[in-house]
Design an enzyme around this catalytic site. Sequence first.
Site, PDB file in Angstrom:
ATOM      1  N   SER A 137       0.836  -1.208   0.000  1.00 28.26           N
ATOM      2  CA  SER A 137       0.000   0.000   0.000  1.00 28.26           C
ATOM      3  C   SER A 137       0.870   1.256   0.000  1.00 28.26           C
ATOM      4  CB  SER A 137      -0.892   0.010   1.244  1.00 28.26           C
ATOM      5  OG  SER A 137      -1.660  -1.172   1.298  1.00 28.26           O
TER       6      SER A 137
HETATM    7  N1  SAM Z   1       0.308  -5.191   4.588  1.00 24.64           N
HETATM    8  C1  SAM Z   1       0.923  -5.406   3.295  1.00 24.64           C
HETATM    9  C2  SAM Z   1       2.225  -4.715   3.142  1.00 24.64           C
HETATM   10  O1  SAM Z   1       2.644  -3.991   4.032  1.00 24.64           O
HETATM   11  O2  SAM Z   1       2.841  -4.932   2.083  1.00 24.64           O
HETATM   12  C3  SAM Z   1       0.035  -5.043   2.136  1.00 24.64           C
HETATM   13  C4  SAM Z   1      -0.997  -6.017   1.938  1.00 24.64           C
HETATM   14  S1  SAM Z   1      -1.668  -6.189   0.343  1.00 24.64           S
HETATM   15  C5  SAM Z   1      -2.500  -4.651   0.100  1.00 24.64           C
HETATM   16  C6  SAM Z   1      -2.937  -7.340   0.845  1.00 24.64           C
HETATM   17  C7  SAM Z   1      -2.417  -8.705   1.191  1.00 24.64           C
HETATM   18  O3  SAM Z   1      -3.463  -9.435   1.818  1.00 24.64           O
HETATM   19  C8  SAM Z   1      -1.964  -9.533  -0.005  1.00 24.64           C
HETATM   20  O4  SAM Z   1      -0.660  -9.971   0.187  1.00 24.64           O
HETATM   21  C9  SAM Z   1      -2.954 -10.702  -0.018  1.00 24.64           C
HETATM   22  O5  SAM Z   1      -2.400 -11.900  -0.499  1.00 24.64           O
HETATM   23  C10 SAM Z   1      -3.336 -10.785   1.446  1.00 24.64           C
HETATM   24  N2  SAM Z   1      -4.594 -11.460   1.738  1.00 24.64           N
HETATM   25  C11 SAM Z   1      -5.779 -11.386   1.099  1.00 24.64           C
HETATM   26  N3  SAM Z   1      -6.693 -12.163   1.721  1.00 24.64           N
HETATM   27  C12 SAM Z   1      -6.067 -12.742   2.775  1.00 24.64           C
HETATM   28  C13 SAM Z   1      -6.466 -13.642   3.810  1.00 24.64           C
HETATM   29  N4  SAM Z   1      -7.702 -14.130   3.897  1.00 24.64           N
HETATM   30  N5  SAM Z   1      -5.553 -14.007   4.722  1.00 24.64           N
HETATM   31  C14 SAM Z   1      -4.282 -13.557   4.682  1.00 24.64           C
HETATM   32  N6  SAM Z   1      -3.841 -12.697   3.724  1.00 24.64           N
HETATM   33  C15 SAM Z   1      -4.723 -12.297   2.787  1.00 24.64           C
END
Ligand code: SAM
Length: 222
Positions: free
Chosen positions: A69
């Site tokens: 993000s």
């Molecule tokens: N916090 C992260 C960072 O600092 O880079 C950014 C996160 S990115 C916007 C969203 C992440 O959520 C992705 O890596 C995606 O694979 C993960 N995600 C989506 N659904 C999920 C779930 N049910 N459990 C764990 N991770 C999940």
Amino acid sequence: MQPELAAARGEYAHARRRLSQRLSEAGIRDGRVLEAFEHVPRHRLVPEALWAQAYKDTPLPIGERQTISAPSVVAAMTQALQLRGGESVLEIGTGSGYQAAILSRLAGRIISIERIPRLAARARSALDALGVANVIVYLGDGTQGWPQQAPYDRVVVTAGGPEIPASLLSQLAVGGVLVGPFGQREEQSLVRARRTSETGFTREVLGRCQFVDLIGEGGWAA
Ligand code: SAM
């Protein structure tokens, strides 16, 4: 200090200071949050080809069709968590590991859950290289939380879901705060929920945002 950690701290130090100043000008008031942004080397958590863009206020691709993000979004969510130090934090969506690295400087212990194995492995090794020792990355469906180590003082959801998963609310300590994006797939409200008692919760909308999908039992279908 490990040589790689020392190198990471030296690289882009000026750009990081400027990023922190810009976040302050944009309304981030929590000095501890600003300091964390000045210290965490965001470039080390994105692909090397993107290092030169790492201190722009923009999301960047991290592979597997996922993104890190924009710093201003990470800062707003981090500030909304109202961390004082020492809290246990559950993060859903490790992604690059950047949000977890920021949290590691502001709270006591971070449990971060990622559903995509390659991202979880990459984040783990990047965090290790930066000497971040108080973050545990687990692979799994974060919409179910991580009951083994509940309750959590804070929960931060970094992918957009239709609503706050019930499991995450149930794993929040009384007095705890959850922050995350919930609503439609195309656009969400950034919501802060507070657990006021065993059965009581308050909710406030902090703004509008756009996140990648929260996929899982308590989120969207894959
Ligand atoms: N916090 C992260 C960072 O600092 O880079 C950014 C996160 S990115 C916007 C969203 C992440 O959520 C992705 O890596 C995606 O694979 C993960 N995600 C989506 N659904 C999920 C779930 N049910 N459990 C764990 N991770 C999940």
